[in-house]
Design a protein around this motif. Structure first.
Motif, PDB file in Angstrom:
ATOM      1  N   ASN A 105       0.798  -1.226   0.000  1.00 21.78           N
ATOM      2  CA  ASN A 105       0.000   0.000   0.000  1.00 21.78           C
ATOM      3  C   ASN A 105       0.835   1.282   0.000  1.00 21.78           C
ATOM      4  O   ASN A 105       0.339   2.357   0.341  1.00 21.78           O
ATOM      5  N   ALA A 106       2.093   1.204  -0.390  1.00 21.66           N
ATOM      6  CA  ALA A 106       2.961   2.379  -0.366  1.00 21.66           C
ATOM      7  C   ALA A 106       2.510   3.442  -1.360  1.00 21.66           C
ATOM      8  O   ALA A 106       2.562   4.640  -1.049  1.00 21.66           O
ATOM      9  N   PHE A 107       2.062   3.042  -2.537  1.00 21.61           N
ATOM     10  CA  PHE A 107       1.652   4.023  -3.546  1.00 21.61           C
ATOM     11  C   PHE A 107       0.422   4.815  -3.093  1.00 21.61           C
ATOM     12  O   PHE A 107       0.361   6.032  -3.268  1.00 21.61           O
ATOM     13  N   TYR A 108      -0.543   4.122  -2.517  1.00 21.16           N
ATOM     14  CA  TYR A 108      -1.750   4.817  -2.056  1.00 21.16           C
ATOM     15  C   TYR A 108      -1.427   5.728  -0.872  1.00 21.16           C
ATOM     16  O   TYR A 108      -1.992   6.820  -0.759  1.00 21.16           O
ATOM     17  N   LEU A 109      -0.534   5.310  -0.021  1.00 29.93           N
ATOM     18  CA  LEU A 109      -0.128   6.154   1.102  1.00 29.93           C
ATOM     19  C   LEU A 109       0.471   7.458   0.598  1.00 29.93           C
ATOM     20  O   LEU A 109       0.118   8.544   1.072  1.00 29.93           O
ATOM     21  N   VAL A 110       1.347   7.371  -0.386  1.00 25.28           N
ATOM     22  CA  VAL A 110       1.937   8.584  -0.964  1.00 25.28           C
ATOM     23  C   VAL A 110       0.859   9.413  -1.647  1.00 25.28           C
ATOM     24  O   VAL A 110       0.842  10.644  -1.534  1.00 25.28           O
ATOM     25  N   ALA A 111      -0.066   8.749  -2.345  1.00 27.36           N
ATOM     26  CA  ALA A 111      -1.146   9.472  -3.024  1.00 27.36           C
ATOM     27  C   ALA A 111      -1.996  10.258  -2.031  1.00 27.36           C
ATOM     28  O   ALA A 111      -2.387  11.402  -2.305  1.00 27.36           O
ATOM     29  N   THR A 112      -2.289   9.680  -0.880  1.00 30.73           N
ATOM     30  CA  THR A 112      -3.091  10.401   0.116  1.00 30.73           C
ATOM     31  C   THR A 112      -2.321  11.577   0.707  1.00 30.73           C
ATOM     32  O   THR A 112      -2.916  12.600   1.038  1.00 30.73           O
ATOM     33  N   VAL A 113      -1.015  11.441   0.828  1.00 30.56           N
ATOM     34  CA  VAL A 113      -0.200  12.536   1.367  1.00 30.56           C
ATOM     35  C   VAL A 113      -0.214  13.727   0.419  1.00 30.56           C
ATOM     36  O   VAL A 113      -0.252  14.878   0.859  1.00 30.56           O
ATOM     37  N   VAL A 114      -0.201  13.461  -0.889  1.00 28.71           N
ATOM     38  CA  VAL A 114      -0.168  14.561  -1.862  1.00 28.71           C
ATOM     39  C   VAL A 114      -1.565  14.954  -2.352  1.00 28.71           C
ATOM     40  O   VAL A 114      -1.703  15.697  -3.316  1.00 28.71           O
ATOM     41  N   GLY A 115      -2.618  14.457  -1.699  1.00 32.96           N
ATOM     42  CA  GLY A 115      -3.973  14.875  -2.003  1.00 32.96           C
ATOM     43  C   GLY A 115      -4.637  14.134  -3.149  1.00 32.96           C
ATOM     44  O   GLY A 115      -5.558  14.651  -3.765  1.00 32.96           O
ATOM     45  N   LEU A 116      -4.209  12.937  -3.438  1.00 36.28           N
ATOM     46  CA  LEU A 116      -4.797  12.163  -4.528  1.00 36.28           C
ATOM     47  C   LEU A 116      -5.506  10.916  -4.008  1.00 36.28           C
ATOM     48  O   LEU A 116      -5.426   9.843  -4.598  1.00 36.28           O
TER      49      LEU A 116
END
Length: 128
Positions: A105-116
């Motif tokens: 789930n690393a990609f989704y975690l980064v996406a949530t941090v950048v507002g995606l």
């Protein structure tokens, strides 16, 4: 009298020391195995874990010697291959890294941090 000699003369302390070495070596070894496909010192950590274990366990010394031989044979073989074969190996390694990052789930975690956070296709099936 040396450190090891003092441990050897007390059976309970010897067993406790062996359990401590097994736990520490096992944790280092497991961390190294997890790190193998990623850039960085994965194999070095694996060998360090086996080296820690081999201070107390003969089987770990045998596995360490065997693993070193196989690792050296692999790197020698890869070094003799064409650029195309090396690029295929690099690509497959990259795919393993991307797949595990996705599953963790690393990609989704980064996406949530950048507002995606609406990019739900990045979310791992294990964390949905």
């Amino acid at each position: 009298m040396g450190f090891r000699a003092r441990i050897e003369e007390r059976p309970t302390l010897r067993r406790t020391y062996q359990v401590g070495v097994a736990l520490l070596g096992g944790l280092v070894l497991a961390a190294g195995v997890i790190m193998i496909p990623y850039p960085g010192p994965g194999w070095l950590v694996v060998f360090a874990g086996l080296a820690i274990l081999s201070t107390e366990f003969i089987w770990a010394r045998r596995v360490l010697d065997y693993a070193r031989g196989k690792y050296d044979a692999w790197t020698d073989w890869l070094g003799r291959q064409s650029l195309l074969v090396r690029l295929v190996v690099l690509t497959l390694t990259g795919l393993v890294v991307v797949a595990t990052l996705y599953l963790l789930n690393a990609f989704y975690l980064v996406a949530t941090v950048v507002g995606l956070e609406h990019w739900t296709w990045l979310q791992s099936p294990f964390f949905a």
